[in-house]
Enzyme design. Structure first.
Site, PDB file in Angstrom:
ATOM      1  N   LYS A 164       0.686  -1.117   0.137  1.00 18.35           N
ATOM      2  CA  LYS A 164      -0.278   0.190   0.067  1.00 18.35           C
ATOM      3  C   LYS A 164       0.633   1.074   0.079  1.00 18.35           C
ATOM      4  O   LYS A 164       0.890   2.071  -1.054  1.00 18.35           O
ATOM      5  CB  LYS A 164      -0.955   0.028   1.333  1.00 18.35           C
ATOM      6  N   ARG A 189      -9.543   1.132   9.456  1.00 21.26           N
ATOM      7  CA  ARG A 189      -8.577  -0.590   9.974  1.00 21.26           C
ATOM      8  C   ARG A 189     -10.336  -1.144  10.619  1.00 21.26           C
ATOM      9  O   ARG A 189      -9.942  -2.403  11.007  1.00 21.26           O
ATOM     10  CB  ARG A 189      -7.457  -0.657  10.302  1.00 21.26           C
ATOM     11  N   ARG A 195      12.075  -6.240   4.933  1.00 19.93           N
ATOM     12  CA  ARG A 195      12.188  -4.241   4.256  1.00 19.93           C
ATOM     13  C   ARG A 195      12.667  -4.282   4.871  1.00 19.93           C
ATOM     14  O   ARG A 195      12.884  -3.249   6.241  1.00 19.93           O
ATOM     15  CB  ARG A 195      10.453  -3.822   4.566  1.00 19.93           C
ATOM     16  N   ARG A 215      11.539  -1.008  10.922  1.00 16.73           N
ATOM     17  CA  ARG A 215       9.955  -0.892  11.424  1.00 16.73           C
ATOM     18  C   ARG A 215      10.183  -1.709  13.140  1.00 16.73           C
ATOM     19  O   ARG A 215      10.836  -2.868  12.743  1.00 16.73           O
ATOM     20  CB  ARG A 215       8.582  -1.080  10.784  1.00 16.73           C
ATOM     21  N   ARG A 267      -0.189  -8.496  13.227  1.00 16.57           N
ATOM     22  CA  ARG A 267      -1.112  -7.365  12.348  1.00 16.57           C
ATOM     23  C   ARG A 267      -1.376  -8.376  11.606  1.00 16.57           C
ATOM     24  O   ARG A 267      -2.792  -7.839  11.169  1.00 16.57           O
ATOM     25  CB  ARG A 267       0.098  -6.729  12.442  1.00 16.57           C
TER      26      ARG A 267
HETATM   27  P1  ADP Z   1       1.628  -2.638   8.264  1.00 21.79           P
HETATM   28  O1  ADP Z   1       0.216  -1.620   7.152  1.00 21.79           O
HETATM   29  O2  ADP Z   1       2.447  -2.377   7.571  1.00 21.79           O
HETATM   30  O3  ADP Z   1       0.987  -3.092   8.901  1.00 21.79           O
HETATM   31  P2  ADP Z   1       1.115   0.876   9.576  1.00 21.79           P
HETATM   32  O4  ADP Z   1       2.255   1.394   8.996  1.00 21.79           O
HETATM   33  O5  ADP Z   1      -0.547   0.938   8.503  1.00 21.79           O
HETATM   34  O6  ADP Z   1       1.906  -0.882   8.480  1.00 21.79           O
HETATM   35  O7  ADP Z   1       0.279   0.993  10.844  1.00 21.79           O
HETATM   36  C1  ADP Z   1       1.453   0.814  11.440  1.00 21.79           C
HETATM   37  C2  ADP Z   1       0.821   0.603  12.764  1.00 21.79           C
HETATM   38  O8  ADP Z   1       0.405   1.236  13.067  1.00 21.79           O
HETATM   39  C3  ADP Z   1      -0.704  -0.936  13.196  1.00 21.79           C
HETATM   40  O9  ADP Z   1      -0.045  -2.130  13.208  1.00 21.79           O
HETATM   41  C4  ADP Z   1      -0.965   0.013  14.210  1.00 21.79           C
HETATM   42  O10 ADP Z   1      -0.925  -0.414  15.121  1.00 21.79           O
HETATM   43  C5  ADP Z   1      -0.771   1.527  13.608  1.00 21.79           C
HETATM   44  N1  ADP Z   1      -2.116   2.158  12.648  1.00 21.79           N
HETATM   45  C6  ADP Z   1      -1.992   1.938  11.698  1.00 21.79           C
HETATM   46  N2  ADP Z   1      -3.169   2.087  11.139  1.00 21.79           N
HETATM   47  C7  ADP Z   1      -3.911   2.106  11.904  1.00 21.79           C
HETATM   48  C8  ADP Z   1      -5.546   2.314  12.192  1.00 21.79           C
HETATM   49  N3  ADP Z   1      -6.170   3.271  11.098  1.00 21.79           N
HETATM   50  N4  ADP Z   1      -6.105   2.133  12.862  1.00 21.79           N
HETATM   51  C9  ADP Z   1      -5.501   1.407  14.156  1.00 21.79           C
HETATM   52  N5  ADP Z   1      -3.991   1.481  14.314  1.00 21.79           N
HETATM   53  C10 ADP Z   1      -3.599   1.914  13.362  1.00 21.79           C
END
Ligand code: ADP
Ligand code: ZN
Length: 213
Positions: A13, A87, A126, A160, A171
């Site tokens: 994404k 999400r 990554r 990360r 996740r």
């Molecule tokens: P990825 O999609 O690779 O898991 P992101 O960078 O989108 O990584 O998100 C990393 C972390 O940030 C998630 O595992 C969560 O803890 C938090 N997070 C990000 N966006 C949201 C969201 N919309 N709602 C709740 N938690 C979120």
């Protein structure tokens, strides 16, 4: 044109969102990036969410909806790309209301489809450039041999805190439990479009471009 990029962690994404920003002047709204910035700048909220994120759990709807609300009032260039948001169903409902308040609509929800085995190997390989955020992969897109970012020349690369197998498992679980219901939610609204996220970056970008055009 406002779109959502939907898909599990590691689906690509962020990579595709960055291309849309460069090629079309769209504005990327990544709640993951916003939360990491809050953490790095040591704000109270950042401190509170850091552990939750490191474990691979979701932070509360209230926090992420608040972050998105602030950004929706700003410039949207060629449109917003929602990356990693919504999400949960509650976040999806909130986004609908916020867009309506701004007189905006959602044109497409692009589901990036990849299998779990690919996600694990992508994520554990990554890293990103510390200066510009360019994404590298030890296997498919290694950091150049001279140690300099091909995009900005930066020499610091980060991994990360949640890009390890255990957090990734969490996740993925969160994705299947709380986020995947959004596939049906947006399908019912006639907005869902699927792309095969397993191809090369350019191929996936081509599929997304075809949907947007
Ligand atoms: P990825 O999609 O690779 O898991 P992101 O960078 O989108 O990584 O998100 C990393 C972390 O940030 C998630 O595992 C969560 O803890 C938090 N997070 C990000 N966006 C949201 C969201 N919309 N709602 C709740 N938690 C979120
Ligand atoms: Zn860079």
């Amino acid at each position: 044109m406002n779109i959502i990029l939907l898909g599990p962690p590691g689906a690509g994404k962020g990579t595709q969102a960055r291309r849309l920003v460069e090629e079309r002047g769209m504005v990327q709204l990544s709640t993951g990036d916003m939360l990491r910035e809050a953490k790095d700048s040591g704000t109270e909220m950042g401190k509170r969410v850091a552990e939750v994120m490191a474990r691979g759990e979701l932070v509360t709807d209230e926090i992420v909806i608040g972050l998105i609300r602030e950004k929706l009032e700003g410039e949207n260039g060629g449109g917003f790309i929602f990356d990693g948001f919504p999400r949960t169903l509650a976040q999806a409902d909130a986004l609908g209301s916020l867009l309506a308040e701004e007189g905006q609509t959602l044109e497409a929800v692009i589901e990036m489809q990849v299998d779990d085995a690919a996600l694990v190997s992508r994520i554990t390989a990554r890293s990103t450039c510390g200066s510009c955020g360019e994404v590298y992969n030890d296997v498919t897109k290694p950091i150049p041999a001279d140690g300099k970012c091909s995009n900005c020349g930066g020499t610091e690369f980060k991994r990360r805190a949640d890009d390890n197998e255990e957090s990734l498992r969490q996740r993925l679980m969160e994705y299947y439990k709380k986020t995947s219901p959004l596939i049906g939610y947006y399908y019912a609204k006639g907005l869902l479009k699927g792309v095969d996220g397993l191809g090369e970056i350019d191929e996936v970008a081509g599929q997304i471009a075809a949907i947007i055009d």
